[in-house]
Design a protein around this motif. Structure first.
Motif, PDB file in Angstrom:
ATOM      1  N   VAL A  96       0.856  -1.295  -0.102  1.00  0.00           N
ATOM      2  CA  VAL A  96      -0.131  -0.107   0.035  1.00  0.00           C
ATOM      3  C   VAL A  96       0.875   1.289   0.115  1.00  0.00           C
ATOM      4  N   ALA A  97       0.769   2.180  -0.911  1.00  0.00           N
ATOM      5  CA  ALA A  97       1.418   3.281  -1.183  1.00  0.00           C
ATOM      6  C   ALA A  97       1.280   4.209   0.044  1.00  0.00           C
ATOM      7  N   GLY A  98       2.735   4.475   0.611  1.00  0.00           N
ATOM      8  CA  GLY A  98       2.603   5.470   1.769  1.00  0.00           C
ATOM      9  C   GLY A  98       2.477   4.838   3.004  1.00  0.00           C
ATOM     10  N   ALA A  99       2.071   3.286   3.128  1.00  0.00           N
ATOM     11  CA  ALA A  99       2.130   2.588   4.475  1.00  0.00           C
ATOM     12  C   ALA A  99       3.284   2.352   5.118  1.00  0.00           C
ATOM     13  N   SER A 100       4.473   2.153   4.097  1.00  0.00           N
ATOM     14  CA  SER A 100       5.836   1.802   4.671  1.00  0.00           C
ATOM     15  C   SER A 100       6.464   3.244   5.443  1.00  0.00           C
ATOM     16  N   GLU A 101       6.091   4.485   5.143  1.00  0.00           N
ATOM     17  CA  GLU A 101       6.646   5.474   5.916  1.00  0.00           C
ATOM     18  C   GLU A 101       5.709   5.699   6.955  1.00  0.00           C
ATOM     19  N   ALA A 102       4.413   5.341   6.920  1.00  0.00           N
ATOM     20  CA  ALA A 102       3.563   5.501   8.209  1.00  0.00           C
ATOM     21  C   ALA A 102       4.159   4.385   9.180  1.00  0.00           C
ATOM     22  N   ALA A 103       4.486   3.193   8.518  1.00  0.00           N
ATOM     23  CA  ALA A 103       4.859   2.165   9.726  1.00  0.00           C
ATOM     24  C   ALA A 103       6.077   2.588  10.328  1.00  0.00           C
ATOM     25  N   VAL A 104       7.114   3.108   9.352  1.00  0.00           N
ATOM     26  CA  VAL A 104       8.291   3.627  10.022  1.00  0.00           C
ATOM     27  C   VAL A 104       7.968   4.684  11.351  1.00  0.00           C
ATOM     28  N   ARG A 105       7.226   5.636  10.932  1.00  0.00           N
ATOM     29  CA  ARG A 105       6.860   6.748  12.023  1.00  0.00           C
ATOM     30  C   ARG A 105       6.259   6.012  13.188  1.00  0.00           C
ATOM     31  N   THR A 106       5.210   5.230  12.915  1.00  0.00           N
ATOM     32  CA  THR A 106       4.551   4.644  13.961  1.00  0.00           C
ATOM     33  C   THR A 106       5.546   3.659  14.931  1.00  0.00           C
ATOM     34  N   LEU A 107       6.622   3.054  14.275  1.00  0.00           N
ATOM     35  CA  LEU A 107       7.626   2.517  15.123  1.00  0.00           C
ATOM     36  C   LEU A 107       8.530   3.206  15.922  1.00  0.00           C
ATOM     37  N   ALA A 108       8.898   4.311  15.339  1.00  0.00           N
ATOM     38  CA  ALA A 108       9.594   5.234  16.161  1.00  0.00           C
ATOM     39  C   ALA A 108       8.695   5.581  17.235  1.00  0.00           C
ATOM     40  N   LYS A 109       7.643   6.072  17.222  1.00  0.00           N
ATOM     41  CA  LYS A 109       6.677   6.481  18.290  1.00  0.00           C
ATOM     42  C   LYS A 109       6.714   5.368  19.567  1.00  0.00           C
ATOM     43  N   LEU A 110       6.659   4.059  18.974  1.00  0.00           N
ATOM     44  CA  LEU A 110       6.424   2.911  19.793  1.00  0.00           C
ATOM     45  C   LEU A 110       7.848   2.697  20.628  1.00  0.00           C
ATOM     46  N   ASP A 111       8.887   2.825  19.855  1.00  0.00           N
ATOM     47  CA  ASP A 111       9.906   2.557  20.416  1.00  0.00           C
ATOM     48  C   ASP A 111      10.221   3.623  21.485  1.00  0.00           C
ATOM     49  N   GLN A 112       9.794   5.003  21.560  1.00  0.00           N
ATOM     50  CA  GLN A 112      10.289   5.936  22.323  1.00  0.00           C
ATOM     51  C   GLN A 112       9.577   5.730  23.432  1.00  0.00           C
ATOM     52  N   VAL A 113       8.618   5.112  23.563  1.00  0.00           N
ATOM     53  CA  VAL A 113       7.769   4.907  24.883  1.00  0.00           C
ATOM     54  C   VAL A 113       7.711   3.470  25.547  1.00  0.00           C
ATOM     55  N   LEU A 114       8.220   2.555  24.888  1.00  0.00           N
ATOM     56  CA  LEU A 114       8.603   1.296  25.202  1.00  0.00           C
ATOM     57  C   LEU A 114       9.411   1.478  26.459  1.00  0.00           C
ATOM     58  N   PRO A 115       9.047   0.406  27.531  1.00  0.00           N
ATOM     59  CA  PRO A 115       9.843   0.147  28.760  1.00  0.00           C
ATOM     60  C   PRO A 115      11.126  -0.521  28.331  1.00  0.00           C
ATOM     61  N   ALA A 116      12.112  -0.379  29.127  1.00  0.00           N
ATOM     62  CA  ALA A 116      13.628  -0.707  28.788  1.00  0.00           C
ATOM     63  C   ALA A 116      13.646  -1.973  28.443  1.00  0.00           C
ATOM     64  N   ARG A 117      12.845  -2.986  29.288  1.00  0.00           N
ATOM     65  CA  ARG A 117      12.656  -4.630  29.166  1.00  0.00           C
ATOM     66  C   ARG A 117      12.399  -5.044  27.941  1.00  0.00           C
ATOM     67  N   LEU A 118      11.501  -4.174  27.311  1.00  0.00           N
ATOM     68  CA  LEU A 118      10.645  -4.409  26.068  1.00  0.00           C
ATOM     69  C   LEU A 118      11.563  -4.020  24.826  1.00  0.00           C
ATOM     70  N   ARG A 119      12.203  -2.865  24.986  1.00  0.00           N
ATOM     71  CA  ARG A 119      12.764  -2.208  23.760  1.00  0.00           C
ATOM     72  C   ARG A 119      13.994  -3.110  23.292  1.00  0.00           C
ATOM     73  N   ALA A 120      14.633  -3.611  24.420  1.00  0.00           N
ATOM     74  CA  ALA A 120      15.859  -4.690  23.608  1.00  0.00           C
ATOM     75  C   ALA A 120      15.307  -5.883  22.829  1.00  0.00           C
ATOM     76  N   GLU A 121      14.117  -6.218  23.546  1.00  0.00           N
ATOM     77  CA  GLU A 121      13.539  -7.548  22.783  1.00  0.00           C
ATOM     78  C   GLU A 121      12.958  -6.983  21.585  1.00  0.00           C
ATOM     79  N   VAL A 122      12.274  -6.056  21.371  1.00  0.00           N
ATOM     80  CA  VAL A 122      11.726  -5.725  20.110  1.00  0.00           C
ATOM     81  C   VAL A 122      12.811  -5.273  19.081  1.00  0.00           C
ATOM     82  N   ARG A 123      13.987  -4.687  19.639  1.00  0.00           N
ATOM     83  CA  ARG A 123      15.081  -4.419  18.668  1.00  0.00           C
ATOM     84  C   ARG A 123      15.566  -5.818  18.177  1.00  0.00           C
ATOM     85  N   ALA A 124      15.882  -6.609  19.116  1.00  0.00           N
ATOM     86  CA  ALA A 124      16.290  -7.961  18.714  1.00  0.00           C
ATOM     87  C   ALA A 124      15.417  -8.618  17.892  1.00  0.00           C
TER      88      ALA A 124
END
Length: 322
Positions: A96-124
């Motif tokens: 879907v055109a534009g969905a990739s950019e929106a997904a990246v923006r949403t991932l950035a927001k999610l990563d910013q508020v994730l607890p430290a214990r989850l951030r490492a797991e998600v990045r892995a």
């Protein structure tokens, strides 16, 4: 109860409202260990924060989290946060055109508020996932949403459409279902001018116009089956049906749904329907599956296979043996 306790309780209330469609006041009060009066006050606190909490009286009534004018924050538990992050990562390689950019923006927001214990797991998980870039066919996100609403509201649509040869036509259609194949999006619709069901590739649809004419739903074919047959056999000048001596589930694992249709016969066999540009291609495609088979139709495919078999037999002879 302290203010901190109130905040925690309101957040727990919000989490409960997101778990199922309707809760009664007594049910919520029991879950949170408070009175129904406290529940009413907490509901008002959520409304003040922008959460549209609806309340209905009588049998079957209760509190329900509805849709508002703006999207309020969502509460995610650990598993939901990880699942969302993985889904967004995969969406970055979507069609879907534009969905990739929106997904990246949403991932950035999610990563910013994730607890430290989850951030490492998600990045892995991110590091462990790779996306194979193929011949993706993007479609316009607005067109996709417009057609989805038209399917839901049962209203006629007018559009321009380009066929595989580039020929442009105007279409008046009744849209029924959208079908995604992984590489492309298709629409199952009833073509009013051709008085028949048709499959439309969304990347070939343009000048989309939604009318105000509502239509009465017709008896329609299974959307997935119809689209699959339309893209695996109908477009090709040569088609074949072959009985394979292998379970249907096994063959489906080998062959993508966009290549052929597989119908089970019994536990150990199935029928494959497939199309191709010529019978030589069909013969090789079936032979490469590596299982015993029987050609059901056409009979001419058997002759093609005999010719190929003779060629392979000659190639298999030892050149030093005359």
């Amino acid at each position: 109860m302290t203010e901190m306790g109130t905040t925690e309780r309101v957040l727990r209330l919000l989490a409960l409202l997101q778990q199922r469609p309707v809760w009664t006041g007594p049910e919520l009060a029991e879950r949170l260990g408070v009175t129904t009066r406290s529940i009413r006050r907490d509901v008002e606190r959520l409304r003040a924060l922008g959460y549209p909490v609806n309340a209905a009286q009588g049998v079957g009534g209760g509190y329900q989290l509805g849709a508002g004018k703006a999207l309020p924050p969502l509460l995610l538990d650990d598993e939901e946060a990880i699942a969302t992050a993985v889904s967004l990562r995969l969406a970055a390689g979507g069609t879907v055109a534009g969905a990739s950019e929106a997904a990246v923006r949403t991932l950035a927001k999610l990563d910013q508020v994730l607890p430290a214990r989850l951030r490492a797991e998600v990045r892995a998980l991110h590091d462990a996932i790779a996306t194979l870039e193929g011949a993706r066919i993007e479609v316009d996100a607005d067109a996709l949403l417009t057609l989805a609403r038209a399917c839901r509201d049962q209203v006629r649509v007018e559009c321009g459409y380009a066929d595989r040869d580039g020929t442009e036509t105007e279409r008046r259609i009744e849209p029924y279902r959208l079908v995604a194949t992984g590489r492309r999006w298709y629409l199952l619709a009833f073509d009013l001018d051709r008085d028949d069901w048709r499959t439309f590739r969304l990347d070939r649809v343009h000048s989309l116009r939604v009318t105000t004419w509502r239509f009465r739903p017709r008896e329609h074919p299974d959307p997935v089956d119809f689209v699959q047959r339309a893209i695996t056999t109908a477009p090709y000048p040569h088609r074949a049906r072959v009985l394979l001596r292998a379970p249907a589930a096994t063959v489906r694992a080998w062959m993508p749904a966009t290549v052929g249709t597989v119908e089970p016969v019994d536990d150990g066999s199935c029928v494959l329907s497939v199309g191709g540009t010529d019978e030589h291609e069909l013969a090789l495609r079936v032979g490469m599956l590596g299982v015993d088979f029987e050609v059901l139709e056409p009979a001419s495919l058997r002759s093609q296979m005999a010719t190929i078999a003779e060629r392979f037999a000659r190639a298999a002879r030892d050149p030093d043996v005359r």
